[in-house]
Design a protein around this motif. Sequence first.
Motif, short mmCIF file in Angstrom:
data_model
loop_
_atom_site.label_atom_id
_atom_site.label_comp_id
_atom_site.label_asym_id
_atom_site.label_seq_id
_atom_site.Cartn_x
_atom_site.Cartn_y
_atom_site.Cartn_z
N CYS A 56 41.58 38.08 47.20
CA CYS A 56 40.54 36.96 47.51
C CYS A 56 40.38 36.98 48.90
CB CYS A 56 40.85 35.78 46.93
SG CYS A 56 42.06 34.58 47.72
N PRO A 57 39.08 36.60 49.41
CA PRO A 57 38.58 36.49 50.74
C PRO A 57 39.51 35.74 51.63
CG PRO A 57 36.73 36.14 49.51
CD PRO A 57 37.90 36.06 48.44
N GLY A 58 40.29 36.25 52.53
CA GLY A 58 41.12 35.44 53.33
C GLY A 58 42.43 35.20 52.75
N GLY A 59 42.71 35.81 51.61
CA GLY A 59 44.13 35.76 50.99
C GLY A 59 45.21 36.43 51.61
N TRP A 60 44.96 37.30 52.30
CA TRP A 60 45.93 38.39 52.69
C TRP A 60 46.41 38.03 54.21
CZ3 TRP A 60 49.94 40.70 51.31
CH2 TRP A 60 50.42 41.87 52.03
N VAL A 61 45.23 38.16 55.10
CA VAL A 61 45.59 37.78 56.59
C VAL A 61 45.73 36.43 56.78
CG1 VAL A 61 44.63 38.14 58.81
CG2 VAL A 61 44.12 39.94 57.24
N LYS A 62 44.90 35.49 56.48
CA LYS A 62 45.06 34.09 56.65
C LYS A 62 46.28 33.58 56.32
CE LYS A 62 40.11 33.08 57.01
NZ LYS A 62 39.21 32.03 56.69
N ALA A 65 33.42 41.95 40.11
CA ALA A 65 34.40 43.22 40.61
C ALA A 65 34.22 43.96 41.96
CB ALA A 65 34.38 44.27 39.67
N PHE A 66 32.70 43.59 42.37
CA PHE A 66 32.23 44.39 43.47
C PHE A 66 31.98 42.98 44.72
CE2 PHE A 66 30.79 46.66 39.88
CZ PHE A 66 31.34 47.71 40.48
N ALA A 67 32.75 41.96 44.48
CA ALA A 67 32.73 40.96 45.42
C ALA A 67 33.28 41.29 46.86
CB ALA A 67 33.67 39.89 45.02
N HIS A 68 34.30 42.35 47.02
CA HIS A 68 34.66 42.79 48.08
C HIS A 68 33.58 43.68 49.30
CE1 HIS A 68 34.68 46.21 45.50
NE2 HIS A 68 34.98 46.88 46.45
N LEU A 69 32.42 44.13 48.29
CA LEU A 69 31.34 44.73 49.08
C LEU A 69 30.50 43.66 49.86
CD1 LEU A 69 30.12 47.33 46.28
CD2 LEU A 69 31.84 47.42 48.26
N ASN A 70 30.50 42.59 49.39
CA ASN A 70 29.94 41.24 50.21
C ASN A 70 28.50 41.52 50.28
OD1 ASN A 70 29.92 38.68 51.25
ND2 ASN A 70 30.43 39.63 53.37
N LEU A 71 27.90 41.95 49.43
CA LEU A 71 26.53 42.49 49.24
C LEU A 71 25.60 41.21 49.79
CD1 LEU A 71 26.32 44.86 46.22
CD2 LEU A 71 26.69 45.24 48.43
N PHE A 72 25.75 39.90 49.38
CA PHE A 72 24.95 38.83 49.46
C PHE A 72 25.46 37.76 50.31
CE2 PHE A 72 23.86 41.05 45.66
CZ PHE A 72 22.71 41.51 45.70
N GLU A 98 40.04 38.49 59.15
CA GLU A 98 40.92 37.48 58.73
C GLU A 98 40.08 36.99 57.32
OE1 GLU A 98 41.62 34.08 61.08
OE2 GLU A 98 42.60 35.24 62.68
N GLY A 99 39.10 36.91 57.07
CA GLY A 99 38.14 36.54 55.86
C GLY A 99 38.01 37.52 54.94
N GLU A 100 38.36 38.76 55.34
CA GLU A 100 37.90 39.96 54.36
C GLU A 100 38.59 40.04 53.27
OE1 GLU A 100 35.91 42.36 53.11
OE2 GLU A 100 35.43 42.33 55.36
N MET A 101 38.22 40.58 52.26
CA MET A 101 39.02 41.00 50.79
C MET A 101 39.49 42.39 51.13
SD MET A 101 36.05 39.62 48.20
CE MET A 101 37.29 39.91 46.64
N TYR A 102 40.84 42.55 50.77
CA TYR A 102 41.51 43.68 50.98
C TYR A 102 42.02 43.84 49.30
CZ TYR A 102 41.82 42.89 55.93
OH TYR A 102 41.20 42.70 56.98
N ILE A 103 41.25 44.84 48.60
CA ILE A 103 41.51 45.19 47.38
C ILE A 103 42.64 46.10 47.49
CG2 ILE A 103 40.16 46.20 45.29
CD1 ILE A 103 39.35 43.04 46.25
N ASP A 104 42.19 47.03 48.07
CA ASP A 104 43.37 48.35 48.06
C ASP A 104 44.62 48.04 48.97
OD1 ASP A 104 41.24 49.62 46.80
OD2 ASP A 104 40.49 50.57 48.47
N ARG A 105 45.70 48.50 48.19
CA ARG A 105 47.00 48.53 48.55
C ARG A 105 47.16 49.03 50.13
NH1 ARG A 105 51.54 52.16 47.43
NH2 ARG A 105 53.51 51.27 48.60
N GLU A 106 46.58 50.22 50.53
CA GLU A 106 46.51 50.87 51.62
C GLU A 106 45.95 49.97 52.82
OE1 GLU A 106 46.91 53.56 48.27
OE2 GLU A 106 45.47 52.09 48.81
N ASP A 107 45.07 49.20 52.33
CA ASP A 107 44.27 48.37 53.61
C ASP A 107 45.29 47.11 53.82
OD1 ASP A 107 41.91 49.94 53.46
OD2 ASP A 107 41.03 48.95 51.87
N ARG A 108 46.00 46.59 52.80
CA ARG A 108 46.93 45.78 53.11
C ARG A 108 48.16 46.17 53.85
NH1 ARG A 108 45.44 44.34 47.71
NH2 ARG A 108 47.29 45.12 46.92
N GLN A 109 48.57 47.41 53.72
CA GLN A 109 49.42 47.95 54.45
C GLN A 109 49.20 48.17 55.82
OE1 GLN A 109 50.35 51.38 51.68
NE2 GLN A 109 52.09 50.74 51.50
#
Length: 329
Positions: free
Chosen positions: A166-172, A254-261, A268-279
């Motif tokens: 979720c937004p901010g769920g990983w870094v924050k 499912a496409f919330a990570h694109l933040n279209l609108f 910090e507030g980004e959504m990291y859907i992929d494991r590689e991005d979180r790594q």
Amino acid sequence: MGSSKPKLKVGKTKPKADNFTDTSFRAKSIVVNQQSLTTSAPSSSSQFAHYLSLASSSKSDTQRRDALSYLTTQLSSQPVNAAMLLPTSILLPKLLPLILDGSSAVRTQLLKFLRLLPPEDISDRAEQVLLYTRAGMTHLAAEIRVDAVTVLEWLLEVAKEDVVTCPGGWVKTLKSFMSMMGWAASSGSSKWTSASKASFGKTGKAFPRQVLVLAQFLKVGLVESESESHTAAGSGLFPLCDVARHMIPTRSNAFAHLNLFGSSRDEEGEMYIDREDRQRVFQKRFQVAVDVGVANAKKEAGEAGRAAAVLSKVLRDGMADYSGVDDTQ
């Protein structure tokens, strides 16, 4: 002997007092303003809403605790497939601030209530729950920090994927862990991290638990899940290549990570859907501080050392296949 009784004069009555009120009148009825009598009891949903209001707004610790106890009893006594008296979308915004409540009894009763909510209702609201959980993890009161970690542990049980994506769920959330455990990197010129928490008192007892919950959090975000490993194993079986990527998404929005609108997000507030991005983000911002903290915790032995060993294994499993190449530069 003469009679001791005073003689009364015939025909004369005792004079009335100055403050005498005449009550000799008779009324056919007595009307009381704002009185309502009804033969039907309030409905279960209205009573539930009333106690919800008490739990969220009462000034008394005892009233908040008792109201939460009533809500818990009502929710636990419902049939398995029965509809909830009030939807989770109404319950959570009113009750989540109680994560920061000053009464330990209220926070304990709140956790009992949260465990009864349907897990599918929590998944879409993980960001909302994390907002108050992170505030509790960085609270000045040690007891509130302990209970906030317990809330996060429950959240990882019912909505683990949503917690890290979720937004901010990983870094924050990682920043909250670093601050709570004393592993935050120093902003000064020195190259070493800030001092680790001393293992004494309430903080010392809570520290091993914090390490274990951090290990659970990192395991969800860094270690490859069984579904991902099965997908990778079958990705080379032509023509079944990347089948999961072409299926209908099982996640809501499912496409919330694109933040279209939505408004623009920072790292910090980004959504990291992929494991590689979180790594990548973990290796870039947190791994050095965590490694130092784990090394210091292992030296203490005891519960802290055993918890640090668990966290160390999660780090090895989660970062073993990371190449360390940052392709975003």
